[in-house]
Design a protein around this motif. Sequence first.
Motif, PDB file in Angstrom:
ATOM      1  N   CYS A 168      -4.250  -3.393  -3.101  1.00 41.56           N
ATOM      2  CA  CYS A 168      -5.535  -4.039  -3.410  1.00 41.56           C
ATOM      3  C   CYS A 168      -5.455  -5.552  -3.263  1.00 41.56           C
ATOM      4  O   CYS A 168      -6.383  -6.186  -2.744  1.00 41.56           O
ATOM      5  CB  CYS A 168      -5.973  -3.671  -4.824  1.00 41.56           C
ATOM      6  SG  CYS A 168      -6.401  -1.936  -5.028  1.00 41.56           S
ATOM      7  N   ARG A 169      -4.353  -6.136  -3.695  1.00 41.79           N
ATOM      8  CA  ARG A 169      -4.228  -7.590  -3.647  1.00 41.79           C
ATOM      9  C   ARG A 169      -3.908  -8.086  -2.242  1.00 41.79           C
ATOM     10  O   ARG A 169      -4.532  -9.043  -1.757  1.00 41.79           O
ATOM     11  CB  ARG A 169      -3.129  -8.040  -4.618  1.00 41.79           C
ATOM     12  CG  ARG A 169      -2.943  -9.561  -4.688  1.00 41.79           C
ATOM     13  CD  ARG A 169      -1.708  -9.876  -5.520  1.00 41.79           C
ATOM     14  NE  ARG A 169      -0.518  -9.247  -4.955  1.00 41.79           N
ATOM     15  CZ  ARG A 169       0.526  -8.857  -5.684  1.00 41.79           C
ATOM     16  NH1 ARG A 169       0.511  -8.996  -6.995  1.00 41.79           N
ATOM     17  NH2 ARG A 169       1.570  -8.301  -5.101  1.00 41.79           N
ATOM     18  N   ASP A 170      -2.974  -7.431  -1.569  1.00 39.23           N
ATOM     19  CA  ASP A 170      -2.513  -7.932  -0.268  1.00 39.23           C
ATOM     20  C   ASP A 170      -3.308  -7.369   0.898  1.00 39.23           C
ATOM     21  O   ASP A 170      -3.432  -8.027   1.934  1.00 39.23           O
ATOM     22  CB  ASP A 170      -1.031  -7.584  -0.082  1.00 39.23           C
ATOM     23  CG  ASP A 170      -0.148  -8.228  -1.141  1.00 39.23           C
ATOM     24  OD1 ASP A 170      -0.625  -9.169  -1.811  1.00 39.23           O
ATOM     25  OD2 ASP A 170       0.999  -7.784  -1.300  1.00 39.23           O
ATOM     26  N   ARG A 171      -3.847  -6.160   0.762  1.00 39.62           N
ATOM     27  CA  ARG A 171      -4.592  -5.529   1.860  1.00 39.62           C
ATOM     28  C   ARG A 171      -6.092  -5.437   1.578  1.00 39.62           C
ATOM     29  O   ARG A 171      -6.835  -4.960   2.429  1.00 39.62           O
ATOM     30  CB  ARG A 171      -4.044  -4.122   2.118  1.00 39.62           C
ATOM     31  CG  ARG A 171      -2.557  -4.081   2.460  1.00 39.62           C
ATOM     32  CD  ARG A 171      -2.274  -4.670   3.827  1.00 39.62           C
ATOM     33  NE  ARG A 171      -0.876  -4.530   4.203  1.00 39.62           N
ATOM     34  CZ  ARG A 171      -0.374  -3.474   4.837  1.00 39.62           C
ATOM     35  NH1 ARG A 171      -1.164  -2.464   5.154  1.00 39.62           N
ATOM     36  NH2 ARG A 171       0.912  -3.424   5.162  1.00 39.62           N
ATOM     37  N   ASP A 172      -6.499  -5.867   0.385  1.00 33.26           N
ATOM     38  CA  ASP A 172      -7.911  -5.812  -0.020  1.00 33.26           C
ATOM     39  C   ASP A 172      -8.465  -4.394   0.078  1.00 33.26           C
ATOM     40  O   ASP A 172      -9.615  -4.177   0.486  1.00 33.26           O
ATOM     41  CB  ASP A 172      -8.754  -6.765   0.830  1.00 33.26           C
ATOM     42  CG  ASP A 172      -9.986  -7.269   0.095  1.00 33.26           C
ATOM     43  OD1 ASP A 172     -10.018  -7.129  -1.141  1.00 33.26           O
ATOM     44  OD2 ASP A 172     -10.901  -7.778   0.753  1.00 33.26           O
ATOM     45  N   ALA A 173      -7.633  -3.414  -0.314  1.00 31.77           N
ATOM     46  CA  ALA A 173      -8.086  -2.018  -0.298  1.00 31.77           C
ATOM     47  C   ALA A 173      -9.213  -1.836  -1.307  1.00 31.77           C
ATOM     48  O   ALA A 173      -9.107  -2.298  -2.445  1.00 31.77           O
ATOM     49  CB  ALA A 173      -6.922  -1.089  -0.637  1.00 31.77           C
ATOM     50  N   PRO A 174     -10.301  -1.171  -0.934  1.00 32.00           N
ATOM     51  CA  PRO A 174     -11.387  -0.927  -1.890  1.00 32.00           C
ATOM     52  C   PRO A 174     -10.898  -0.086  -3.058  1.00 32.00           C
ATOM     53  O   PRO A 174     -10.105   0.844  -2.882  1.00 32.00           O
ATOM     54  CB  PRO A 174     -12.419  -0.161  -1.061  1.00 32.00           C
ATOM     55  CG  PRO A 174     -12.115  -0.517   0.372  1.00 32.00           C
ATOM     56  CD  PRO A 174     -10.625  -0.680   0.420  1.00 32.00           C
ATOM     57  N   ILE A 175     -11.388  -0.411  -4.266  1.00 31.52           N
ATOM     58  CA  ILE A 175     -11.055   0.370  -5.442  1.00 31.52           C
ATOM     59  C   ILE A 175     -12.307   0.552  -6.284  1.00 31.52           C
ATOM     60  O   ILE A 175     -13.037  -0.406  -6.555  1.00 31.52           O
ATOM     61  CB  ILE A 175      -9.914  -0.276  -6.270  1.00 31.52           C
ATOM     62  CG1 ILE A 175      -9.584   0.600  -7.491  1.00 31.52           C
ATOM     63  CG2 ILE A 175     -10.226  -1.706  -6.668  1.00 31.52           C
ATOM     64  CD1 ILE A 175      -8.291   0.203  -8.197  1.00 31.52           C
TER      65      ILE A 175
END
Length: 340
Positions: free
Chosen positions: A272-279
């Motif tokens: 989430c922090r490094d790849r900006d994966a949606p959560i």
Amino acid sequence: MSEIPDEVFDLAQRAIAAFPLVVVGSGSSVPYGMPGMPALAEHLKGEIKPDGNDELNAWTFVRTCLSNGDGLERALSKNVLPDSLTFKIIRSTWNMISGSDSAALSLLLSRPRRTGLARLLGKLSTSSNKEINIVTTNYDRIIEYISGIEGIYCDTGFLPGSIQKQNDGPHRLLIEKYEKSVLRLHKVHGSLDWFARNDGGIFSISAKFNLGEEFRPLIVTPGVEKYRQVYQDPFRRVLSNADSALDRAASYICLGYGFRDEHIEPRMRTRCRDRDAPILVLTKELTPEALSFLNECGGKNYLAFENCGENTRVRTRSQPDGIECPGTFWTMEGFVERFL
């Protein structure tokens, strides 16, 4: 009160469309009658009968912590318990939750309407994604029951059969013949139907049987002991598979999860922090740990729904303190009605 902004629909669809890994916490089982930690603490206080001074001293300390306001996990984590006392806690926990699990199965079988989780799994299983991954800290078998009712093959890491042994490799039985996705269920704290025999054998036994002293339930209860247990089979292998799934995930949906498990958060934090994966988070109340995770690691694609009376509080990167929107779509049923 605000109407649901377009941004919220966009963020929800990003999480769903990216073939999410689903993290399921204890809050998701409460609607099916499963006990929470406070109820389990009261049960253990009434059921645990210590033998000998070592057990008595350790259990008295735990009870004192509970009386002073500590939650069960914190109370059990402040001291190393004798192995014999830990076994009593595991057995008593299994007895309580297995009874509630049977009642949950009856409830699910008698429901004329599909549950919210069933509808979410149905949505994910008819996509072009061939594999759904769920990581859960729950012992209960609600996910297995729902997947069975939905006709979705559920792989828990054990071979098929009434008495199942742990699978040594990736299980791919007949996947090519399934039109729906296969559900990979990673139960990182064990399951009500997992048992270790005194001779070292590990089995999954779904049928009811007389749980004699030669069988030990394979569930990881709160406390210091869990850090040792999770690095032994079957948990070591389950954790390894869960880690791989968490590392590969393009997005996450978290259901009733408090963000208090040190084996799950680090993997999601990196994505989430490094790849900006949606959560996307659905829960009755966001814990301090959940808020900290979203604020520090959520990136620009986080979306969280929590209870706000008859409505829902919505938090995003642009609205970190949340806005109140009409409807109870913080629940799984409410969410699928509004967003699927």
